[in-house]
Design a protein around this motif. Structure first.
Motif, PDB file in Angstrom:
ATOM      1  N   GLU A  60       0.849  -1.184   0.000  1.00 49.08           N
ATOM      2  CA  GLU A  60       0.000   0.000   0.000  1.00 49.08           C
ATOM      3  C   GLU A  60       0.886   1.236   0.000  1.00 49.08           C
ATOM      4  OE1 GLU A  60      -3.339   2.290   2.796  1.00 49.08           O
ATOM      5  OE2 GLU A  60      -2.473   0.358   3.435  1.00 49.08           O
ATOM      6  N   GLU A  61       0.629   2.147  -0.912  1.00 45.59           N
ATOM      7  CA  GLU A  61       1.343   3.422  -0.926  1.00 45.59           C
ATOM      8  C   GLU A  61       0.672   4.366   0.062  1.00 45.59           C
ATOM      9  OE1 GLU A  61       2.973   6.818  -4.071  1.00 45.59           O
ATOM     10  OE2 GLU A  61       1.811   5.084  -4.777  1.00 45.59           O
ATOM     11  N   VAL A  62       1.469   4.997   0.899  1.00 44.24           N
ATOM     12  CA  VAL A  62       0.948   5.847   1.967  1.00 44.24           C
ATOM     13  C   VAL A  62       1.722   7.163   1.982  1.00 44.24           C
ATOM     14  CG1 VAL A  62       0.542   6.049   4.462  1.00 44.24           C
ATOM     15  CG2 VAL A  62       0.417   3.797   3.353  1.00 44.24           C
ATOM     16  N   ASN A  63       1.028   8.264   2.083  1.00 44.13           N
ATOM     17  CA  ASN A  63       1.655   9.560   2.298  1.00 44.13           C
ATOM     18  C   ASN A  63       1.536   9.914   3.770  1.00 44.13           C
ATOM     19  OD1 ASN A  63       2.596  10.214  -0.306  1.00 44.13           O
ATOM     20  ND2 ASN A  63       0.538  10.795  -0.945  1.00 44.13           N
ATOM     21  N   ILE A  64       2.689   9.965   4.440  1.00 53.38           N
ATOM     22  CA  ILE A  64       2.747  10.198   5.882  1.00 53.38           C
ATOM     23  C   ILE A  64       3.084  11.664   6.129  1.00 53.38           C
ATOM     24  CG2 ILE A  64       3.947   9.567   8.013  1.00 53.38           C
ATOM     25  CD1 ILE A  64       4.568   6.846   6.654  1.00 53.38           C
ATOM     26  N   TYR A  70       5.186  18.766   5.165  1.00 53.01           N
ATOM     27  CA  TYR A  70       5.145  18.120   3.853  1.00 53.01           C
ATOM     28  C   TYR A  70       4.797  16.649   4.060  1.00 53.01           C
ATOM     29  CZ  TYR A  70       9.897  17.350   5.568  1.00 53.01           C
ATOM     30  OH  TYR A  70      10.975  17.045   6.367  1.00 53.01           O
ATOM     31  N   HIS A  71       4.682  15.905   2.980  1.00 51.05           N
ATOM     32  CA  HIS A  71       4.372  14.480   3.112  1.00 51.05           C
ATOM     33  C   HIS A  71       5.602  13.643   2.796  1.00 51.05           C
ATOM     34  CE1 HIS A  71       3.849  14.791  -1.306  1.00 51.05           C
ATOM     35  NE2 HIS A  71       4.287  13.544  -1.295  1.00 51.05           N
ATOM     36  N   LEU A  72       5.631  12.455   3.372  1.00 42.39           N
ATOM     37  CA  LEU A  72       6.668  11.459   3.113  1.00 42.39           C
ATOM     38  C   LEU A  72       6.019  10.308   2.368  1.00 42.39           C
ATOM     39  CD1 LEU A  72       8.106  11.509   6.724  1.00 42.39           C
ATOM     40  CD2 LEU A  72       9.247  12.489   4.720  1.00 42.39           C
ATOM     41  N   ASN A  73       6.500  10.034   1.178  1.00 42.43           N
ATOM     42  CA  ASN A  73       5.917   8.969   0.381  1.00 42.43           C
ATOM     43  C   ASN A  73       6.512   7.627   0.796  1.00 42.43           C
ATOM     44  OD1 ASN A  73       6.007   7.289  -2.515  1.00 42.43           O
ATOM     45  ND2 ASN A  73       4.106   8.376  -2.087  1.00 42.43           N
ATOM     46  N   ALA A  74       5.658   6.727   1.255  1.00 42.62           N
ATOM     47  CA  ALA A  74       6.095   5.428   1.771  1.00 42.62           C
ATOM     48  C   ALA A  74       5.279   4.317   1.141  1.00 42.62           C
ATOM     49  CB  ALA A  74       5.944   5.384   3.296  1.00 42.62           C
ATOM     50  N   ILE A  75       5.866   3.125   1.136  1.00 45.02           N
ATOM     51  CA  ILE A  75       5.157   1.930   0.687  1.00 45.02           C
ATOM     52  C   ILE A  75       5.257   0.884   1.789  1.00 45.02           C
ATOM     53  CG2 ILE A  75       5.029   0.090  -1.028  1.00 45.02           C
ATOM     54  CD1 ILE A  75       6.178   2.028  -3.065  1.00 45.02           C
ATOM     55  N   GLU A  94      19.623   9.214  -3.502  1.00 45.08           N
ATOM     56  CA  GLU A  94      18.905   8.008  -3.906  1.00 45.08           C
ATOM     57  C   GLU A  94      17.405   8.177  -3.634  1.00 45.08           C
ATOM     58  OE1 GLU A  94      19.992   5.323  -5.409  1.00 45.08           O
ATOM     59  OE2 GLU A  94      22.160   5.644  -5.343  1.00 45.08           O
ATOM     60  N   ASN A  95      16.647   7.108  -3.740  1.00 47.64           N
ATOM     61  CA  ASN A  95      15.232   7.112  -3.363  1.00 47.64           C
ATOM     62  C   ASN A  95      14.858   5.718  -2.880  1.00 47.64           C
ATOM     63  OD1 ASN A  95      14.271   5.535  -5.751  1.00 47.64           O
ATOM     64  ND2 ASN A  95      14.912   7.375  -6.868  1.00 47.64           N
ATOM     65  N   LYS A  96      13.602   5.516  -2.554  1.00 45.86           N
ATOM     66  CA  LYS A  96      13.189   4.266  -1.919  1.00 45.86           C
ATOM     67  C   LYS A  96      13.387   3.040  -2.797  1.00 45.86           C
ATOM     68  CE  LYS A  96       8.259   5.047  -2.975  1.00 45.86           C
ATOM     69  NZ  LYS A  96       8.402   6.466  -3.389  1.00 45.86           N
ATOM     70  N   ILE A 114       8.784  -1.427   5.229  1.00 47.05           N
ATOM     71  CA  ILE A 114       8.393  -0.072   4.827  1.00 47.05           C
ATOM     72  C   ILE A 114       9.592   0.564   4.133  1.00 47.05           C
ATOM     73  CG2 ILE A 114       7.576   2.201   5.568  1.00 47.05           C
ATOM     74  CD1 ILE A 114       6.550   0.836   8.145  1.00 47.05           C
ATOM     75  N   ILE A 115       9.389   0.957   2.893  1.00 49.05           N
ATOM     76  CA  ILE A 115      10.387   1.753   2.194  1.00 49.05           C
ATOM     77  C   ILE A 115       9.792   3.137   1.980  1.00 49.05           C
ATOM     78  CG2 ILE A 115      11.538  -0.223   1.118  1.00 49.05           C
ATOM     79  CD1 ILE A 115      10.019   0.357  -1.444  1.00 49.05           C
ATOM     80  N   TYR A 116      10.622   4.172   2.085  1.00 53.86           N
ATOM     81  CA  TYR A 116      10.088   5.524   1.935  1.00 53.86           C
ATOM     82  C   TYR A 116      11.164   6.466   1.401  1.00 53.86           C
ATOM     83  CZ  TYR A 116      12.430   7.237   6.209  1.00 53.86           C
ATOM     84  OH  TYR A 116      13.360   7.620   7.141  1.00 53.86           O
ATOM     85  N   ASP A 117      10.717   7.590   0.863  1.00 52.81           N
ATOM     86  CA  ASP A 117      11.617   8.622   0.360  1.00 52.81           C
ATOM     87  C   ASP A 117      11.870   9.656   1.443  1.00 52.81           C
ATOM     88  OD1 ASP A 117      11.768   7.602  -2.300  1.00 52.81           O
ATOM     89  OD2 ASP A 117       9.848   8.553  -2.783  1.00 52.81           O
ATOM     90  N   HIS A 118      13.150   9.985   1.653  1.00 52.70           N
ATOM     91  CA  HIS A 118      13.473  11.092   2.553  1.00 52.70           C
ATOM     92  C   HIS A 118      12.937  12.416   2.000  1.00 52.70           C
ATOM     93  CE1 HIS A 118      15.934   8.883   5.319  1.00 52.70           C
ATOM     94  NE2 HIS A 118      16.774   8.484   4.379  1.00 52.70           N
ATOM     95  N   ARG A 119      12.884  13.408   2.853  1.00 51.55           N
ATOM     96  CA  ARG A 119      12.517  14.744   2.408  1.00 51.55           C
ATOM     97  C   ARG A 119      13.401  15.163   1.219  1.00 51.55           C
ATOM     98  NH1 ARG A 119      12.802  19.168   6.173  1.00 51.55           N
ATOM     99  NH2 ARG A 119      14.080  20.479   4.809  1.00 51.55           N
ATOM    100  N   ARG A 120      12.786  15.861   0.269  1.00 48.56           N
ATOM    101  CA  ARG A 120      13.456  16.357  -0.932  1.00 48.56           C
ATOM    102  C   ARG A 120      13.931  15.233  -1.864  1.00 48.56           C
ATOM    103  NH1 ARG A 120      18.703  17.507  -2.333  1.00 48.56           N
ATOM    104  NH2 ARG A 120      18.819  18.858  -4.162  1.00 48.56           N
ATOM    105  N   HIS A 121      13.541  14.022  -1.617  1.00 46.64           N
ATOM    106  CA  HIS A 121      13.935  12.903  -2.470  1.00 46.64           C
ATOM    107  C   HIS A 121      12.693  12.170  -2.975  1.00 46.64           C
ATOM    108  CE1 HIS A 121      17.800  13.622  -0.522  1.00 46.64           C
ATOM    109  NE2 HIS A 121      18.372  12.832  -1.406  1.00 46.64           N
TER     110      HIS A 121
END
Length: 307
Positions: A60-64, A70-75, A94-96, A114-121
């Motif tokens: 499930e893709e989740v915006n935390i 801002y939001h953190l895009n996570a799966i 890099e990215n998730k 859980i994999i997620y993108d850091h801020r600005r990534h």
């Protein structure tokens, strides 16, 4: 007239020094990121991402929500029914998608992920890269979302690579020692020293004398200091087990930084430096050995909990 010339000269000199501070801080706060498609292509070509296998995983893709607006895009990837999770923190630029190879390793060991993108990534918001200052609180937001979904009794570990490893240690050492264990792959121990070292390598100049200037500029612009980005200042606060991984061939972040962190860490810990490859390549160069080291560490974690 002479006093006026000296005064103007002082102003111009200060502006020049201040401009240098802005230039240096801009360089690392806005370091160019790798293109999302490029990372996907690189990982797919190396067969570290098998698209069909990844697509088949329940997720499930989740915006935390970050505490900074801002939001953190996570799966959330959940192939297992039980309450065991890993959260993965990637490196700078890099990215998730770069975390999927590590995720696959732990899924085979019975963990959800859980994999997620850091801020600005990647697909997350955020203006600057802060090398752990804001990212550690973003990681807490991810942990909080995991606990909200899985409950207070969730068993979870944190894995970080490069900057992500520093984020994981800063979280555990200065925010909350909430994870059941930590894995730090090629972290820097002191961001100021790392910055000085890289400037010396890339610019061919002794850069340590510039650190006070960088520190003042960073404090003025962003409200935090170089010390706030240094896991070595807080590593002693982590009581849970930590596995340190680094390659002796790494000439980007030197392995002595991991040794410093290992020596300062109190309580259960393990360190493996006998990997091949340059920076953040320990898994890529020898995935079977990486798997074996992780397995031994997890067995020690389990044994310590039973004891």
């Amino acid at each position: 007239m002479k006093k006026r010339s000296l005064f103007l000269g002082g102003i111009l000199s200060a502006l020049g020094i201040g401009g240098l501070g802005y230039f240096i801080t801009n360089t690392f706060m806005y370091l160019p990121k790798k293109d999302y498609k490029l990372v996907r292509s690189r990982e797919t070509d190396a067969q570290r991402i098998i698209q069909e296998e990844y697509d088949a995983l329940p997720k499930e893709e989740v915006n935390i929500a970050s505490p900074y607006g801002y939001h953190l895009n996570a799966i959330f990837v959940t192939p297992h029914p039980h309450n065991k999770y890993m959260i993965f923190a990637h490196g700078v630029t890099e990215n998730k998608l770069n975390s999927i190879k590590y995720m696959n390793l732990f899924i085979k060991k019975g963990f959800n992920a859980i994999i997620y993108d850091h801020r600005r990534h990647g697909n997350s918001g955020g203006k600057t890269t802060s090398y752990g200052y804001y990212e550690k609180y973003d990681l807490k937001a991810v942990v909080d979302e995991l606990i909200r979904r899985a409950g207070d009794d969730v068993f979870f570990g944190l894995h970080g690579e490069s900057m992500g490893a520093a984020v994981v240690l800063l979280y555990g050492g200065s925010v909350e020692d909430r994870a059941d264990f930590y894995i730090a792959d090629c972290p820097y121990s002191n961001f100021g020293e790392q910055l000085s070292y890289r400037m010396g390598v890339e610019l061919g100049m002794p850069a340590r004398f510039l650190l006070p200037l960088v520190n003042r500029t960073l404090k003025f612009r962003e409200g935090y200091s170089l010390k706030d980005l240094s896991p070595s200042s807080v590593i002693q606060n982590i009581q849970k087990p930590v596995l340190f991984i680094h390659s002796l061939e790494d000439d980007y972040i030197l392995p002595r930084m991991t040794e410093e962190l290992f020596n300062k860490k109190q309580g259960p810990k393990m360190m493996h430096l006998d990997f091949r490859g340059t920076h953040a390549q320990s898994y890529n160069e020898d995935p079977e050995k990486y798997d074996s080291v992780i397995q031994r560490f997890l067995e020690e974690v389990e044994a310590s909990q039973k004891g």
